[in-house]
Design a protein around this motif. Structure first.
Motif, PDB file in Angstrom:
ATOM      1  N   ILE A   1       1.013  -1.248   0.066  1.00 30.77           N
ATOM      2  CA  ILE A   1      -0.050  -0.105   0.048  1.00 30.77           C
ATOM      3  C   ILE A   1       0.892   1.385  -0.020  1.00 30.77           C
ATOM      4  CG2 ILE A   1      -1.831   1.213   1.059  1.00 30.77           C
ATOM      5  CD1 ILE A   1      -2.791  -1.204   2.581  1.00 30.77           C
ATOM      6  N   GLY A   2       0.735   2.112  -0.895  1.00 30.78           N
ATOM      7  CA  GLY A   2       1.551   3.421  -1.073  1.00 30.78           C
ATOM      8  C   GLY A   2       0.460   4.794  -0.671  1.00 30.78           C
ATOM      9  N   ILE A   3       0.880   5.258   0.559  1.00 31.62           N
ATOM     10  CA  ILE A   3       0.016   6.376   0.741  1.00 31.62           C
ATOM     11  C   ILE A   3       1.255   7.548   0.794  1.00 31.62           C
ATOM     12  CG2 ILE A   3      -1.408   7.212   2.790  1.00 31.62           C
ATOM     13  CD1 ILE A   3      -1.679   4.327   3.777  1.00 31.62           C
ATOM     14  N   GLY A   4       0.700   8.504   0.270  1.00 37.17           N
ATOM     15  CA  GLY A   4       1.498   9.697   0.062  1.00 37.17           C
ATOM     16  C   GLY A   4       1.748  10.434  -1.221  1.00 37.17           C
ATOM     17  N   GLY A   5       2.434  11.236  -1.502  1.00 34.76           N
ATOM     18  CA  GLY A   5       2.640  11.733  -3.015  1.00 34.76           C
ATOM     19  C   GLY A   5       3.242  10.755  -3.845  1.00 34.76           C
ATOM     20  N   GLY A   6       3.636  11.443  -5.174  1.00 37.12           N
ATOM     21  CA  GLY A   6       4.118  10.314  -6.161  1.00 37.12           C
ATOM     22  C   GLY A   6       5.080   9.501  -5.989  1.00 37.12           C
ATOM     23  N   SER A   7       6.128   9.773  -4.883  1.00 39.20           N
ATOM     24  CA  SER A   7       7.211   8.933  -4.638  1.00 39.20           C
ATOM     25  C   SER A   7       6.753   7.809  -3.897  1.00 39.20           C
ATOM     26  CB  SER A   7       8.421   9.779  -3.842  1.00 39.20           C
ATOM     27  OG  SER A   7       8.809  10.938  -4.944  1.00 39.20           O
TER      28      SER A   7
END
Length: 408
Positions: free
Chosen positions: A93-99
């Protein structure tokens, strides 16, 4: 019959106020162990703590990696993956900005297929599906939540590099505009300008034909009927609300427009691709160490002016999407008005006007042009062809702020 279209998107896109609360339910359908990639700042927020608690309440065990850095250094991905291997996550799970979203994609890739990131640089190097990725953006710009691309920085290379594969598309994108409400004006501007550039370049991209093998050999395949739909939606929403969101971050309607605009732009360029503005930004950004969105937006008006002769119809449609359909304007006048509108909008939100203002050194202009010209996957997407001399003239015009010269 010449109608052609192609589109690659997540299995599920959820958009709207409060949709972040669906994350736990979506994740629980996919497994019981989740690696969560975020940055140190967001990891310290109460919102993040609430999301993690909801995952755990849904019987999803969580391993948190909160060391995501801007531009995703390749060695940081290796650190993340090694820390996660014994946990054996069933999803990332990616949570945040594009990076953060790109880190999640890269981590899922290496957890699934092993090796090193450099083994996958380029197009179609990922051999088969990866473990599911859930993308939860907290900024509105890159569109990474719906694209088949992850961009990273490699210390062995001057320019940032990309991994492009349909297998990198997130299984689900959960876009909640409330997560962008605290995004500061400068980041809102740069991210939103990036999204608007994505939409414009996708809509004006070259039309590459109807060859059945095109989409099987390339990730970016030029404009089509479906990508045009998303690009124009993005231009409309960002054109009417980006400046508002920068001036008043508490404006919920403007925040929703900008996030939907970034999402729609990602839906467009994830298949259509981008072009010359992005090609110049890669070397210019590497030399100046400036934000990607700032660089592409600096270049966008100059590239639009260069492309005008080849894209009058598309530019006029951009003008209409921006609300510039003044009675009495012919197609070319509307196209020119669209370019001027983009110049004024970017100036109003603080985008640098020239490559000189961006910090590019005068003695690096030819090198920048040469590097940009050699990024074939982007240059072949540009509606007006380039030779090296034309690229050098464009870069020089953008450095000098000589807008008229960019059309030559």
């Amino acid at each position: 019959m010449t109608l052609f279209a192609a589109l690659r998107l997540p299995q599920e896109i959820l958009f709207g106020k409060g949709q972040r609360h669906a994350l736990a339910t979506v994740a629980a359908r996919l497994g019981r162990r989740a690696l969560v990639c975020t940055d140190e700042r967001f990891a310290a927020t109460s919102v993040f703590a609430e999301l993690v608690s909801a995952l755990e309440a849904a019987s999803v065990a969580v391993l948190i990696y909160d060391g995501v850095q801007p531009d995703v250094p390749a060695d940081s991905v290796s650190v993340c993956v090694e820390d996660a291997r014994t946990f054996d996550p069933e999803m990332v799970i990616g949570i945040g900005g594009g990076s953060c979203l790109d880190m999640a994609k890269c981590a899922a890739l290496l957890l699934t297929h092993g090796g090193q990131l450099k083994d996958y640089y380029g197009e179609y190097k990922v051999p088969s599906p990866i473990i599911p990725v859930l993308a939860v953006p907290t900024t509105a710009g890159t569109g990474s939540e719906v694209t088949p691309v992850a961009v990273i920085s490699d210390s062995e290379r001057t320019l940032k590099v990309g991994i492009s594969s349909p297998y990198l598309i997130a299984t689900a994108a959960i876009c909640d505009p409330e997560l962008t409400m605290t995004c500061p004006p400068g980041l809102t501007a740069v991210a939103g300008a990036d999204a608007l550039t994505h939409a414009i370049e996708a809509f004006t991209a070259a039309r590459r034909g109807v060859d059945h093998s095109l989409a099987q050999k390339h990730v970016f395949i030029g404009k089509s009927a479906l990508t045009d739909h998303f690009a124009l939606l993005a231009i409309k929403l960002l054109g009417r609300s980006l400046e508002k969101a920068c001036k008043d971050g508490s404006d919920e309607d403007a925040r929703a427009d900008v996030m939907m605009g970034a999402l729609a732009a990602g839906c467009a360029f994830g298949t259509a691709g981008t072009a010359a503005a992005h090609a110049v930004q890669y070397p210019a950004g590497a030399l100046t160490h400036t934000a990607h969105g700032l660089g592409v937006a600096t270049m966008m008006p100059y590239v639009m002016n260069y492309n005008l002769s080849a894209s009058v119809t598309e530019m006029s449609q951009i003008g209409a999407a921006l609300g510039l359909g003044t009675p009495g304007l012919d197609e070319r006048q509307l196209a020119v008005a669209a370019i001027e509108k983009i110049r004024r909008l970017f100036a109003a939100i603080g985008i640098t006007a020239t490559l000189a203002d961006l910090g590019l050194a005068a003695d690096k202009l030819d090198w920048t042009a040469e590097q940009a010209f050699n990024i074939d996957r982007l240059i072949k997407n540009n509606p007006r062809p380039f030779d090296l001399d034309a690229m050098k003239r464009l870069v020089k015009a953008a450095y000098d702020g000589n807008f008229a010269a960019s059309a030559m």
